[in-house]
Design a protein around this motif. Structure first.
Motif, mmCIF file in Angstrom:
data_model
loop_
_atom_site.group_PDB
_atom_site.id
_atom_site.type_symbol
_atom_site.label_atom_id
_atom_site.label_comp_id
_atom_site.label_asym_id
_atom_site.label_seq_id
_atom_site.Cartn_x
_atom_site.Cartn_y
_atom_site.Cartn_z
ATOM 1 N N PHE A 78 7.335 -9.020 6.935
ATOM 2 C CA PHE A 78 6.342 -8.457 5.928
ATOM 3 C C PHE A 78 6.947 -8.895 4.662
ATOM 4 O O PHE A 78 6.125 -9.315 3.792
ATOM 5 C CB PHE A 78 5.846 -6.954 6.181
ATOM 6 C CG PHE A 78 5.226 -6.372 4.707
ATOM 7 C CD1 PHE A 78 3.898 -6.733 4.871
ATOM 8 C CD2 PHE A 78 5.763 -5.572 4.175
ATOM 9 C CE1 PHE A 78 3.149 -6.107 3.923
ATOM 10 C CE2 PHE A 78 5.029 -5.099 2.968
ATOM 11 C CZ PHE A 78 3.647 -5.236 2.858
ATOM 12 N N SER A 81 7.196 -12.475 3.610
ATOM 13 C CA SER A 81 5.817 -12.873 3.366
ATOM 14 C C SER A 81 5.409 -12.534 2.124
ATOM 15 O O SER A 81 4.809 -13.577 1.291
ATOM 16 C CB SER A 81 4.818 -12.435 4.481
ATOM 17 O OG SER A 81 3.503 -12.969 4.247
ATOM 18 N N SER A 82 5.336 -11.253 1.724
ATOM 19 C CA SER A 82 5.121 -10.971 0.515
ATOM 20 C C SER A 82 5.960 -11.316 -0.574
ATOM 21 O O SER A 82 5.280 -11.901 -1.862
ATOM 22 C CB SER A 82 5.395 -9.357 0.490
ATOM 23 O OG SER A 82 4.492 -8.768 1.303
ATOM 24 N N ASN A 85 4.615 -15.185 -1.139
ATOM 25 C CA ASN A 85 3.401 -15.017 -1.730
ATOM 26 C C ASN A 85 3.480 -14.759 -3.349
ATOM 27 O O ASN A 85 2.909 -15.629 -4.002
ATOM 28 C CB ASN A 85 2.512 -14.070 -1.117
ATOM 29 C CG ASN A 85 2.074 -14.557 0.324
ATOM 30 O OD1 ASN A 85 1.992 -15.758 0.624
ATOM 31 N ND2 ASN A 85 1.606 -13.649 1.076
ATOM 32 N N GLU A 86 4.231 -13.706 -3.726
ATOM 33 C CA GLU A 86 4.395 -13.388 -5.218
ATOM 34 C C GLU A 86 5.022 -14.552 -5.838
ATOM 35 O O GLU A 86 4.935 -14.741 -7.002
ATOM 36 C CB GLU A 86 4.839 -11.992 -5.319
ATOM 37 C CG GLU A 86 4.040 -10.865 -4.695
ATOM 38 C CD GLU A 86 4.580 -9.659 -5.505
ATOM 39 O OE1 GLU A 86 4.904 -9.553 -6.694
ATOM 40 O OE2 GLU A 86 3.902 -8.511 -5.059
ATOM 41 N N LEU A 236 7.282 -6.043 -6.275
ATOM 42 C CA LEU A 236 7.590 -6.438 -4.825
ATOM 43 C C LEU A 236 8.625 -7.535 -4.925
ATOM 44 O O LEU A 236 9.677 -7.652 -4.436
ATOM 45 C CB LEU A 236 6.400 -6.555 -4.041
ATOM 46 C CG LEU A 236 6.663 -6.844 -2.507
ATOM 47 C CD1 LEU A 236 7.700 -5.948 -1.795
ATOM 48 C CD2 LEU A 236 5.468 -7.284 -1.817
#
Length: 353
Positions: A78, A81-82, A85-86, A236
């Motif tokens: 998780f 992946s985050s 993406n960011e 994040l």
């Protein structure tokens, strides 16, 4: 004579077959290493379960593996992946001109004119430094975007490696003690030395991975949390970057939160900047200063400078897995030399006395 020749031929054949098998397993080095590491960390859980349910070996090993997946694998997937993406989103905005990355640097320069004089005094060209920083950030963003695309294209390979790691972890948890006994019987180093080296391997692996990861995740979480509270964009993303930087002893998350505090001062947010500065020194750095010696240094019995250099060297040589492999190799290096000095240097002196 014939028997000696046969023995030597067998040893040579054994070494050749072992080398060929090692090369065969080379593409799977990372999943094998992490399977061994995770099995070492979670084996005490399996042993406790086996004390209560001694006749359910397969089920207890499977339950331990499920616990590992819930506590480690899913959160890591998780967060990764985050982070991707960011990071890709930020890179695309910078590339399209929606975000001007040079603006924060100029604001800091204008707010702290003393930095220009200090840099000129030590012979550093700030304009050149700014261009290098911007180039580095854009290169990192481009690398992240390309690897995100490659990861998407190689999803099958990624999950294959993950599946192999979990599959091997199950058997290492279940049959770990038998495999260690077999290894001790097979290695020609002497049982006492083998017990010492395997104990050192287990001790350093547990301490390094648990200690470094606990410190890194704690610092990254605390850093991301304060960024979110203060309204800093992409908390994040910065939290994950602080987590990764925290794997390096004596460097850590300050490479992110300290410049962020300076930037807040530069844009006229002294309250937020002061909060971040105090929080960084009193909370984030304190975690590193307290937890790392307790969880890593004490158990590995390695000096801090050895931990630092072996961690950086491991990261350079083995990638992200190097934060665990580097200190492990350093600990085994010191253990081998300790055995050598004790048995081959000190013993003759003691016997002659």
């Amino acid at each position: 004579m014939q028997e000696k020749l046969e023995r030597r031929s067998f040893i040579v054949s054994l070494l050749l077959v072992t080398l060929a098998f090692t090369l065969l397993l080379k593409p799977f080095f990372t999943p094998i290493f992490w399977a061994c590491a995770i099995a070492l960390i979670f084996f005490p859980v399996y042993r406790r379960l086996m004390r209560r349910f001694p006749n359910w070996r397969n089920l207890m090993a499977l339950l331990t593996l499920l616990l590992c997946i819930v506590l480690v694998v899913i959160p890591v997937l998780f967060a990764t992946s985050s982070f991707i993406n960011e990071g890709v989103n930020l890179y695309q905005k910078a590339q399209s001109g929606q975000i001007d990355l040079s603006k924060p640097i100029e604001q800091v320069r204008q707010a702290f004119p003393g930095i220009n004089a200090l840099m000129e005094r030590v012979g550093v060209d700030l304009d050149e430094l700014k261009q290098r920083l911007l180039g580095g950030v854009m290169s990192a963003g481009s690398f992240l975007a390309k690897n995100a695309l490659a990861l998407g294209q190689n999803t099958l390979n990624f999950f294959l490696m993950l599946g192999l790691m979990l599959y091997l972890t199950f058997f290492l948890i279940r049959d770990g003690e038998k495999l260690v006994d077999l290894l001790i019987r097979a290695l020609p180093l002497g049982d006492e030395r083998e017990h010492l080296l395997l104990a050192k391997f287990a001790e350093v692996t547990r301490a390094t991975i648990k200690g470094n990861l606990v410190v890194a995740v704690t610092q990254g979480t605390l850093g991301g949390l304060i960024f979110w509270i203060l309204g800093i964009p992409a908390p994040l993303l910065w939290g994950v970057i602080m987590t990764m930087l925290s794997l390096l002893p004596a460097v850590g998350a300050a490479l992110i939160w300290f410049p962020a505090a300076l930037y807040l001062y530069a844009i006229g947010e002294p309250v937020k900047a002061s909060v971040l500065m105090v929080y960084g020194f009193a909370v984030i750095s304190l975690v590193d200063n307290i937890l790392r010696p307790i969880l890593v240094g004490r158990d590995t019995k390695l000096p801090d400078y050895i931990v630092l250099f072996s961690t950086i060297g491991g990261l350079m040589m083995f990638g992200i897995s190097g934060f665990a492999i580097g200190p492990l190799l350093a600990a085994l290096f010191m253990a081998f030399w300790e055995i050598f000095m004790r048995e081959f240097i000190n013993s003759p002196k003691e016997s002659s006395a």
